[in-house]
Write a protein that holds these residues in place. Structure first.
Motif, PDB file in Angstrom:
ATOM      1  N   PRO A   1       0.799  -1.222   0.000  1.00  0.00           N
ATOM      2  CA  PRO A   1       0.000   0.000   0.000  1.00  0.00           C
ATOM      3  C   PRO A   1       0.829   1.268   0.000  1.00  0.00           C
ATOM      4  O   PRO A   1       0.329   2.351  -0.267  1.00  0.00           O
ATOM      5  N   TRP A   2       2.143   1.153   0.294  1.00  0.00           N
ATOM      6  CA  TRP A   2       2.968   2.359   0.336  1.00  0.00           C
ATOM      7  C   TRP A   2       3.517   2.740  -1.030  1.00  0.00           C
ATOM      8  O   TRP A   2       4.098   3.795  -1.192  1.00  0.00           O
ATOM      9  N   LEU A   3       3.363   1.847  -1.994  1.00  0.00           N
ATOM     10  CA  LEU A   3       3.824   2.193  -3.336  1.00  0.00           C
ATOM     11  C   LEU A   3       2.850   3.163  -3.976  1.00  0.00           C
ATOM     12  O   LEU A   3       1.643   3.021  -3.814  1.00  0.00           O
ATOM     13  N   PRO A   4       3.358   4.166  -4.740  1.00  0.00           N
ATOM     14  CA  PRO A   4       2.420   5.027  -5.467  1.00  0.00           C
ATOM     15  C   PRO A   4       1.676   4.203  -6.503  1.00  0.00           C
ATOM     16  O   PRO A   4       2.228   3.238  -7.027  1.00  0.00           O
ATOM     17  N   PRO A   5       0.431   4.560  -6.797  1.00  0.00           N
ATOM     18  CA  PRO A   5      -0.326   3.774  -7.762  1.00  0.00           C
ATOM     19  C   PRO A   5       0.261   3.949  -9.150  1.00  0.00           C
ATOM     20  O   PRO A   5       0.914   4.953  -9.433  1.00  0.00           O
ATOM     21  N   PRO A   6       0.033   2.979 -10.032  1.00  0.00           N
ATOM     22  CA  PRO A   6       0.504   3.155 -11.403  1.00  0.00           C
ATOM     23  C   PRO A   6      -0.157   4.360 -12.043  1.00  0.00           C
ATOM     24  O   PRO A   6      -1.310   4.674 -11.734  1.00  0.00           O
ATOM     25  N   LEU A   7       0.573   5.041 -12.904  1.00  0.00           N
ATOM     26  CA  LEU A   7       0.032   6.259 -13.508  1.00  0.00           C
ATOM     27  C   LEU A   7      -0.873   5.931 -14.685  1.00  0.00           C
ATOM     28  O   LEU A   7      -0.871   4.835 -15.204  1.00  0.00           O
ATOM     29  N   GLY A   8      -1.639   6.932 -15.088  1.00  0.00           N
ATOM     30  CA  GLY A   8      -2.510   6.776 -16.236  1.00  0.00           C
ATOM     31  C   GLY A   8      -3.721   5.935 -15.926  1.00  0.00           C
ATOM     32  O   GLY A   8      -4.299   5.295 -16.791  1.00  0.00           O
ATOM     33  N   GLY A   9      -4.163   5.939 -14.702  1.00  0.00           N
ATOM     34  CA  GLY A   9      -5.348   5.171 -14.333  1.00  0.00           C
ATOM     35  C   GLY A   9      -4.954   3.879 -13.657  1.00  0.00           C
ATOM     36  O   GLY A   9      -3.830   3.428 -13.718  1.00  0.00           O
ATOM     37  N   GLY A  10      -5.894   3.313 -12.983  1.00  0.00           N
ATOM     38  CA  GLY A  10      -5.643   2.018 -12.383  1.00  0.00           C
ATOM     39  C   GLY A  10      -5.261   2.076 -10.921  1.00  0.00           C
ATOM     40  O   GLY A  10      -5.117   1.051 -10.290  1.00  0.00           O
ATOM     41  N   GLY A  11      -5.081   3.287 -10.360  1.00  0.00           N
ATOM     42  CA  GLY A  11      -4.745   3.385  -8.955  1.00  0.00           C
ATOM     43  C   GLY A  11      -5.953   3.039  -8.103  1.00  0.00           C
ATOM     44  O   GLY A  11      -7.078   3.325  -8.466  1.00  0.00           O
ATOM     45  N   GLY A  12      -5.718   2.431  -6.988  1.00  0.00           N
ATOM     46  CA  GLY A  12      -6.823   2.129  -6.072  1.00  0.00           C
ATOM     47  C   GLY A  12      -7.842   1.213  -6.717  1.00  0.00           C
ATOM     48  O   GLY A  12      -7.494   0.317  -7.488  1.00  0.00           O
ATOM     49  N   VAL A  13      -9.107   1.444  -6.436  1.00  0.00           N
ATOM     50  CA  VAL A  13     -10.128   0.546  -6.949  1.00  0.00           C
ATOM     51  C   VAL A  13     -10.707   1.041  -8.258  1.00  0.00           C
ATOM     52  O   VAL A  13     -11.461   0.342  -8.899  1.00  0.00           O
ATOM     53  N   CYS A  14     -10.398   2.281  -8.656  1.00  0.00           N
ATOM     54  CA  CYS A  14     -11.020   2.798  -9.864  1.00  0.00           C
ATOM     55  C   CYS A  14     -10.036   2.775 -11.022  1.00  0.00           C
ATOM     56  O   CYS A  14      -8.836   2.671 -10.840  1.00  0.00           O
ATOM     57  N   THR A  15     -10.560   2.862 -12.199  1.00  0.00           N
ATOM     58  CA  THR A  15      -9.692   2.904 -13.372  1.00  0.00           C
ATOM     59  C   THR A  15      -9.836   4.205 -14.140  1.00  0.00           C
ATOM     60  O   THR A  15      -8.963   4.565 -14.905  1.00  0.00           O
ATOM     61  N   THR A  16     -10.944   4.894 -13.961  1.00  0.00           N
ATOM     62  CA  THR A  16     -11.116   6.159 -14.685  1.00  0.00           C
ATOM     63  C   THR A  16     -11.773   7.191 -13.773  1.00  0.00           C
ATOM     64  O   THR A  16     -12.526   6.866 -12.876  1.00  0.00           O
TER      65      THR A  16
ATOM     66  N   ALA B   1      -8.775  12.390  -7.816  1.00  0.00           N
ATOM     67  CA  ALA B   1      -8.544  12.187  -9.253  1.00  0.00           C
ATOM     68  C   ALA B   1      -7.333  12.993  -9.698  1.00  0.00           C
ATOM     69  O   ALA B   1      -7.087  14.080  -9.205  1.00  0.00           O
ATOM     70  N   TYR B   2      -6.597  12.451 -10.636  1.00  0.00           N
ATOM     71  CA  TYR B   2      -5.503  13.207 -11.235  1.00  0.00           C
ATOM     72  C   TYR B   2      -5.314  12.746 -12.661  1.00  0.00           C
ATOM     73  O   TYR B   2      -5.784  11.675 -13.063  1.00  0.00           O
ATOM     74  N   GLY B   3      -4.581  13.558 -13.416  1.00  0.00           N
ATOM     75  CA  GLY B   3      -4.200  13.192 -14.772  1.00  0.00           C
ATOM     76  C   GLY B   3      -5.394  12.908 -15.659  1.00  0.00           C
ATOM     77  O   GLY B   3      -6.438  13.543 -15.566  1.00  0.00           O
ATOM     78  N   ASN B   4      -5.239  11.918 -16.503  1.00  0.00           N
ATOM     79  CA  ASN B   4      -6.282  11.575 -17.459  1.00  0.00           C
ATOM     80  C   ASN B   4      -7.179  10.452 -16.966  1.00  0.00           C
ATOM     81  O   ASN B   4      -7.813   9.774 -17.756  1.00  0.00           O
ATOM     82  N   GLY B   5      -7.243  10.247 -15.705  1.00  0.00           N
ATOM     83  CA  GLY B   5      -8.142   9.209 -15.214  1.00  0.00           C
ATOM     84  C   GLY B   5      -7.520   8.332 -14.158  1.00  0.00           C
ATOM     85  O   GLY B   5      -7.893   7.181 -14.015  1.00  0.00           O
ATOM     86  N   GLY B   6      -6.575   8.854 -13.421  1.00  0.00           N
ATOM     87  CA  GLY B   6      -5.974   8.082 -12.343  1.00  0.00           C
ATOM     88  C   GLY B   6      -6.582   8.470 -11.006  1.00  0.00           C
ATOM     89  O   GLY B   6      -7.221   9.508 -10.867  1.00  0.00           O
ATOM     90  N   CYS B   7      -6.437   7.630 -10.040  1.00  0.00           N
ATOM     91  CA  CYS B   7      -6.865   7.928  -8.675  1.00  0.00           C
ATOM     92  C   CYS B   7      -5.674   7.661  -7.768  1.00  0.00           C
ATOM     93  O   CYS B   7      -4.886   6.766  -8.014  1.00  0.00           O
ATOM     94  N   ILE B   8      -5.584   8.469  -6.751  1.00  0.00           N
ATOM     95  CA  ILE B   8      -4.479   8.273  -5.821  1.00  0.00           C
ATOM     96  C   ILE B   8      -5.034   8.425  -4.416  1.00  0.00           C
ATOM     97  O   ILE B   8      -5.944   9.229  -4.191  1.00  0.00           O
ATOM     98  N   GLY B   9      -4.516   7.647  -3.492  1.00  0.00           N
ATOM     99  CA  GLY B   9      -4.940   7.782  -2.112  1.00  0.00           C
ATOM    100  C   GLY B   9      -4.643   9.195  -1.642  1.00  0.00           C
ATOM    101  O   GLY B   9      -3.671   9.808  -2.072  1.00  0.00           O
TER     102      GLY B   9
END
Lengths: 203, 248
Positions: free
Chosen positions: B23-38, B60-68
């Protein structure tokens, strides 16, 4: 020709199995000892070398050449196309990103980068062995091994290793008090060979 | 066997750093972080009004990513909560400020270096729109995003460097103060500067310019870099420490 009885065959097989077991046991035992030795040999610079920048005199630092030219000589071109070509010949391409005032001259796998607002060199990235740098009059190029660098600059050559930032380790040369730019020579932890040489302006 | 091991050895050790479940790793960019994809571009990251596709507690950030929500919401006018100037190891905190602050005053530093942790978001301190984004990594500034905004009828740009790739809203999109405009990285020369020891502080280099021309070209229609400290809420004293009543 005497044919061995079934009992004899069984005995021979058992004996062979014992021999095989002993053979494999010896190999496995040897492997247990040899594996850590080979591993430590491969990671030797990371475990044995002192850490930090290799400090040289400021006159020696300013005399470092990048494929034949010092930073002052490169800065004197101010990123002018013709002047840059007068140093290294015709470039493969030149790109400009006006959003960040950056002009990049590409020479095959190498790049020379200027800030066009200040007409100052910001980066030199050398990624092939056709371009060479000279530090204290000694050549360094992509593909050199760490032991070759040690032969040139001493066995106590310092290294930098910050895997949370970059997986490579590096040899850095700098002069005391310089906070404006630097030279990093990246080496692969897998091959212990130079993979990139970079001059950079401190951002 | 596993239970037995746990009983004998106690709790499990922490997962290795490259464990994708960490859980301490940043989520992958461009979507896919956490439970959402867009996520919907322009979603207010702090309101859960039903149209967001990010989970509650994510932004929300970028073109559809989510970050804690790693960083608490900064107060309006700041790009990050309690901004702090990044130090240069040779010359201290002044080396992170705008002006002739490098090499004993002989070298101009075009921006303000504000600290942030890798993987944490930057927030827009102003209402405006995305003026430019990196199409490739600048060798010096790294991945960047530029905001265009208006103050007292004058247009300015504010540029954030050393970000992670593709962590910004779409180019040209409208943004409000508090929107996430990028995720901190070590792109450009920052990677090298930290490794070499010029600085230990991960930061964004923030550049502000005033529009002086009639067009919108960054190179031709904007003036020299201005001091970004004028454009954020928190003020810093002569020593680079935040002035308490402005710090938030």
């Amino acid at each position: 020709m005497e044919v061995p009885s079934q009992k004899q065959t069984a005995n021979l097989t058992k004996s062979d199995k014992m021999k095989d077991f002993k053979r494999y046991f010896v190999i496995a035992l040897a492997g247990l000892f040899l594996f850590p030795i080979s591993t430590s040999a491969q990671t030797l610079p990371l475990t044995s070398q002192p850490r930090g920048n290799n400090i040289i005199s400021c006159s020696a630092y300013e005399a470092i050449t990048y494929n034949g030219h010092t930073i002052d000589q490169i800065n004197a071109t101010e990123g002018n196309n013709n002047s840059v070509q007068s140093l290294w010949g015709t470039y493969s391409s030149v790109d400009e990103d006006e959003n960040v005032w950056e002009k990049v001259f590409i020479y095959f796998n190498n790049a020379v980068v200027f800030n066009t607002e200040r007409s100052r060199l910001t980066v030199i990235e050398i990624k092939d062995n056709q371009w060479v740098i000279k530090v204290l009059g000694k050549e360094i190029r992509v593909g050199n091994s760490f032991s070759e660098l040690q032969q040139k600059f001493g066995s106590d050559l310092k290294i930098i290793y910050k895997p949370d930032i970059n997986p490579n380790y590096a040899v850095s040369f700098n002069c005391s008090g310089n906070d404006f730019n630097g030279l990093l020579i990246d080496l692969s932890t897998e091959t212990n060979k130079v993979v990139e040489i970079a001059y950079f302006k401190n951002p | 066997m596993y239970r037995l091991w746990r009983r004998r050895r106690g709790p499990l050790p922490p997962p290795p750093p490259d464990d994708p479940e960490d859980p301490w790793l940043p989520p992958p960019l461009g979507g896919g972080g956490g439970v959402c994809t867009t996520c919907e571009p322009g979603d207010d990251p702090y309101e859960n009004d039903g149209d967001e596709l990010c989970a509650l507690g994510e932004i929300a950030y970028g073109n559809g990513g989510c970050i804690g929500e790693a960083e608490p919401e900064p107060c309006e006018g700041n790009p990050v909560k309690n901004p702090r100037i990044a130090e240069q190891n040779n010359i201290g905190i002044n080396g992170g400020r705008w002006g002739d602050t490098r090499s004993e005053g002989e070298q101009f530093h075009s921006g303000l270096d504000l600290k942030n942790d890798v993987g944490n978001p930057w927030f827009s301190p102003v209402d405006g729109n995305i003026d430019a984004v990196a199409v490739s990594e600048s060798r010096d500034l790294g991945y960047y995003v530029t905001i265009r905004f208006q103050k007292n009828g004058v247009y300015y740009t504010m540029q954030f460097g050393h970000l992670q790739n593709d962590s910004w809203p779409p180019n040209g999109s409208t943004i409000s103060a508090g929107d996430v405009i990028g995720i901190q990285g070590v792109s450009g020369n920052l990677d090298r500067a930290i490794r070499q020891g010029a600085t230990n502080d991960v930061h964004s280099h923030i550049i502000v310019r005033k529009r002086t021309g009639t067009g919108w070209n960054t190179k031709h229609d904007y003036g020299d870099p201005l001091n970004p400290e004028q454009f954020i809420k928190t003020k810093f004293d002569a020593n680079g420490s935040p002035v308490a009543e402005t710090d938030c």
